[in-house]
Write an enzyme that holds these catalytic residues in place. Structure first.
Site, PDB file in Angstrom:
ATOM      1  N   ASP A  67      29.975  45.660  34.259  1.00 17.55           N
ATOM      2  CA  ASP A  67      30.840  45.289  35.381  1.00 17.55           C
ATOM      3  C   ASP A  67      29.966  44.971  36.600  1.00 17.55           C
ATOM      4  O   ASP A  67      29.088  45.780  36.945  1.00 17.55           O
ATOM      5  CB  ASP A  67      31.754  46.501  35.663  1.00 17.55           C
ATOM      6  CG  ASP A  67      32.864  46.182  36.642  1.00 17.55           C
ATOM      7  OD1 ASP A  67      32.697  45.289  37.489  1.00 17.55           O
ATOM      8  OD2 ASP A  67      33.915  46.855  36.548  1.00 17.55           O
ATOM      9  N   ALA A  91      34.493  36.565  38.110  1.00 21.88           N
ATOM     10  CA  ALA A  91      35.630  36.751  39.019  1.00 21.88           C
ATOM     11  C   ALA A  91      36.907  36.798  38.194  1.00 21.88           C
ATOM     12  O   ALA A  91      36.946  36.309  37.066  1.00 21.88           O
ATOM     13  CB  ALA A  91      35.711  35.588  40.008  1.00 21.88           C
ATOM     14  N   THR A 141      35.568  28.302  45.207  1.00 21.74           N
ATOM     15  CA  THR A 141      36.665  27.378  44.928  1.00 21.74           C
ATOM     16  C   THR A 141      37.129  26.683  46.205  1.00 21.74           C
ATOM     17  O   THR A 141      36.951  27.222  47.304  1.00 21.74           O
ATOM     18  CB  THR A 141      37.844  28.161  44.309  1.00 21.74           C
ATOM     19  OG1 THR A 141      39.009  27.367  44.333  1.00 21.74           O
ATOM     20  CG2 THR A 141      38.140  29.440  45.077  1.00 21.74           C
ATOM     21  N   ASP A 142      37.774  25.533  46.033  1.00 21.96           N
ATOM     22  CA  ASP A 142      38.363  24.847  47.196  1.00 21.96           C
ATOM     23  C   ASP A 142      39.602  25.582  47.720  1.00 21.96           C
ATOM     24  O   ASP A 142      40.078  25.291  48.822  1.00 21.96           O
ATOM     25  CB  ASP A 142      38.723  23.391  46.843  1.00 21.96           C
ATOM     26  CG  ASP A 142      39.718  23.259  45.697  1.00 21.96           C
ATOM     27  OD1 ASP A 142      40.087  24.276  45.080  1.00 21.96           O
ATOM     28  OD2 ASP A 142      40.136  22.112  45.422  1.00 21.96           O
ATOM     29  N   GLU A 143      40.111  26.554  46.924  1.00 26.11           N
ATOM     30  CA  GLU A 143      41.361  27.222  47.327  1.00 26.11           C
ATOM     31  C   GLU A 143      41.171  28.080  48.574  1.00 26.11           C
ATOM     32  O   GLU A 143      42.146  28.448  49.230  1.00 26.11           O
ATOM     33  CB  GLU A 143      41.925  28.035  46.149  1.00 26.11           C
ATOM     34  CG  GLU A 143      42.124  27.137  44.937  1.00 26.11           C
ATOM     35  CD  GLU A 143      42.967  27.719  43.821  1.00 26.11           C
ATOM     36  OE1 GLU A 143      43.805  28.582  44.086  1.00 26.11           O
ATOM     37  OE2 GLU A 143      42.769  27.274  42.679  1.00 26.11           O
ATOM     38  N   TYR A 166      44.277  35.452  45.153  1.00 24.55           N
ATOM     39  CA  TYR A 166      43.041  34.914  44.546  1.00 24.55           C
ATOM     40  C   TYR A 166      42.190  34.218  45.600  1.00 24.55           C
ATOM     41  O   TYR A 166      40.996  34.505  45.762  1.00 24.55           O
ATOM     42  CB  TYR A 166      43.395  33.931  43.417  1.00 24.55           C
ATOM     43  CG  TYR A 166      42.232  33.067  42.967  1.00 24.55           C
ATOM     44  CD1 TYR A 166      41.101  33.628  42.378  1.00 24.55           C
ATOM     45  CD2 TYR A 166      42.261  31.671  43.130  1.00 24.55           C
ATOM     46  CE1 TYR A 166      40.024  32.836  41.968  1.00 24.55           C
ATOM     47  CE2 TYR A 166      41.203  30.879  42.723  1.00 24.55           C
ATOM     48  CZ  TYR A 166      40.072  31.460  42.143  1.00 24.55           C
ATOM     49  OH  TYR A 166      39.021  30.669  41.752  1.00 24.55           O
ATOM     50  N   LYS A 170      38.418  35.201  47.059  1.00 25.90           N
ATOM     51  CA  LYS A 170      37.256  34.295  46.982  1.00 25.90           C
ATOM     52  C   LYS A 170      36.735  33.979  48.387  1.00 25.90           C
ATOM     53  O   LYS A 170      35.524  33.876  48.610  1.00 25.90           O
ATOM     54  CB  LYS A 170      37.621  32.999  46.243  1.00 25.90           C
ATOM     55  CG  LYS A 170      37.928  33.177  44.762  1.00 25.90           C
ATOM     56  CD  LYS A 170      36.743  33.653  43.927  1.00 25.90           C
ATOM     57  CE  LYS A 170      35.660  32.606  43.796  1.00 25.90           C
ATOM     58  NZ  LYS A 170      34.605  33.064  42.828  1.00 25.90           N
TER      59      LYS A 170
END
Ligand code: NAD
Ligand code: TYD
Length: 360
Positions: A67, A91, A141-143, A166, A170
């Site tokens: 982990d 992730a 991520t682009d999120e 999420y 991130k």
């Protein structure tokens, strides 16, 4: 661009048993034969060692079951291997699961990233001379930038505005990475990429879900009216971008990755299902009737779109796949890899893992 053939000496890949990590390992393990490549993965439901069978016996590859939140373990690995490069994929990655279980996302994505950063920083600060070119490539991520309206694109100057658990986890991880660069000078590079698709993707994400459902003539759930827009990129093009960042990315920089593959979910599914029908010899467009509009996802981001010009001009990157040919290759991959798909669908890939790793 300077040569991308100088080989980092020892690479830590986290989350290499997942979708993008596995595709990345398939690329680098044979290519970087003089480099020791260690894959640290907890083997959650999204981790699948069967995706790595082709490289698992390579002499330069090691798998470590563990982990990223386990700081003792991570520090021991850094002490043993003195990694010169980290590519951090591990992730929790699915928005719908983050709505159900946000704390799991805070744990793996935030605490896990902080733990990898801490061990990397300690190792790098006390390192010998071959750590001059140390890089920590953080795969984000682009999120993190939130939702766009009908126009505009995300750029490296766009402010963070995450809207799902999420995306928030991130974004928090990205802030930790930046903080380690600012505070300790750790040479990091951050990649913010749009939605990926391709081989080995777990069939909970839209594209593999739709392929599998269409193969079995099952209904395909589409949130709301299918008007939400994503900027799709083939995973090989993402991996190529990461290789360029790894070898030539400037420390402290952020690069946005996207292939101008923008389309609404409904447009995407019609194209995908047309390809499925062609590949299976079905009547054209016959699978379109499988599309079923369902209740929207809470807080569903309307649109993502990427301005990748920095990556193109500074690192010479360009996507190799058009959306149509990338989707066709992906459909063919799922059709011709039935044993992999079957073991995921009947969950026997978990049994396979349990026989090797008792705690799974
Ligand atoms: P995935 O869910 O397919 O794989 C994640 C992997 O990480 C799995 O092997 C899992 O076992 C492992 N993992 C999870 N928690 C862990 C932990 N605590 N310790 C060790 N290993 C752990 O994800 P993916 O789609 O391959 O995404 C990889 C990375 O790329 C993620 O960081 C994601 O945020 C990012 N990303 C994904 C996309 C996409 O479209 N899939 C787009 C942009 C960025
Ligand atoms: P997904 O693959 O989950 O990626 P993300 O949410 O990270 O963008 O979803 C892609 C798009 O497809 C998104 O707008 C949500 C939508 N979607 C559906 O309409 N139905 C589904 O069953 C899934 C999984 C996603």
């Amino acid at each position: 661009m300077s040569s991308i053939l100088h080989q980092p000496l020892r690479i830590l890949v986290t989350g290499g048993a997942g979708f993008i990590g596995a595709n990345f390992l398939h690329r680098i393990v044979p290519q970087l034969s003089d480099t020791v490549i260690v894959n640290l993965d907890k083997l959650t439901y999204a981790g699948n060692l069967q995706s790595l069978q082709a490289i698992e016996k390579a002499p330069n590859y090691r798998f470590i079951y563990g982990d990223i939140c386990d700081l003792d373990l991570v520090q021991k690995l850094f002490a043993e291997y003195q990694f010169t490069t980290v590519v951090h994929f591990a992730a929790e990655s699915h928005v719908d699961r983050s709505i159900q279980s946000p704390i799991d996302f805070a744990r793996s994505n935030v605490i896990g990233t902080a733990s990898i950063l801490q061990a990397a920083k300690d190792s790098w600060m006390h390192a010998s001379s071959d750590m001059q070119e140390f890089r920590f490539v953080h795969v984000s991520t682009d999120e993190v930038f939130g939702a766009l309206g009908p126009t505009g694109r995300f750029s490296p100057d766009t402010s963070y505005a995450p809207r799902s658990p999420y995306a928030a986890s991130k974004a928090s991880a990205d802030h930790f990475v930046r903080a380690y660069a600012e505070t300790y000078g750790l040479p990091v590079v951050i990649s913010n990429c749009s939605n990926n698709y391709g081989p080995y993707q777990f069939p909970e994400k839209l594209i593999p879900l739709a392929i599998v459902r269409a193969m079995n003539l099952d209904l395909i759930p589409v949130y709301s009216k299918g008007e939400n827009v994503r900027d799709w990129l083939h995973v090989d093009d993402h991996c190529e971008a990461l290789m360029r960042m790894l070898h030539n990315g400037l420390a402290g920089e952020t690069y946005l990755v996207g292939g101008s593959g923008e389309c609404s979910n409904l447009e995407l599914l019609r194209l995908l299902l047309t390809i499925v029908d062609e590949e299976l010899g079905r009547t054209p467009e016959s699978s379109w009737k499988l599309i079923k509009f369902v209740k929207d996802r809470p807080g569903h981001d309307f649109r993502y779109a990427i301005d990748a010009s920095k990556l193109v001009t500074e690192l010479g990157w360009a996507p190799n796949h058009t959306l149509e040919e990338g989707l066709r290759a992906t459909v063919r991959w799922y059709l011709s890899n039935q044993p992999w798909l079957q073991s995921v669908m009947d969950e026997s890939y978990r049994t396979y893992l349990k026989t090797q790793y008792e705690a799974v």
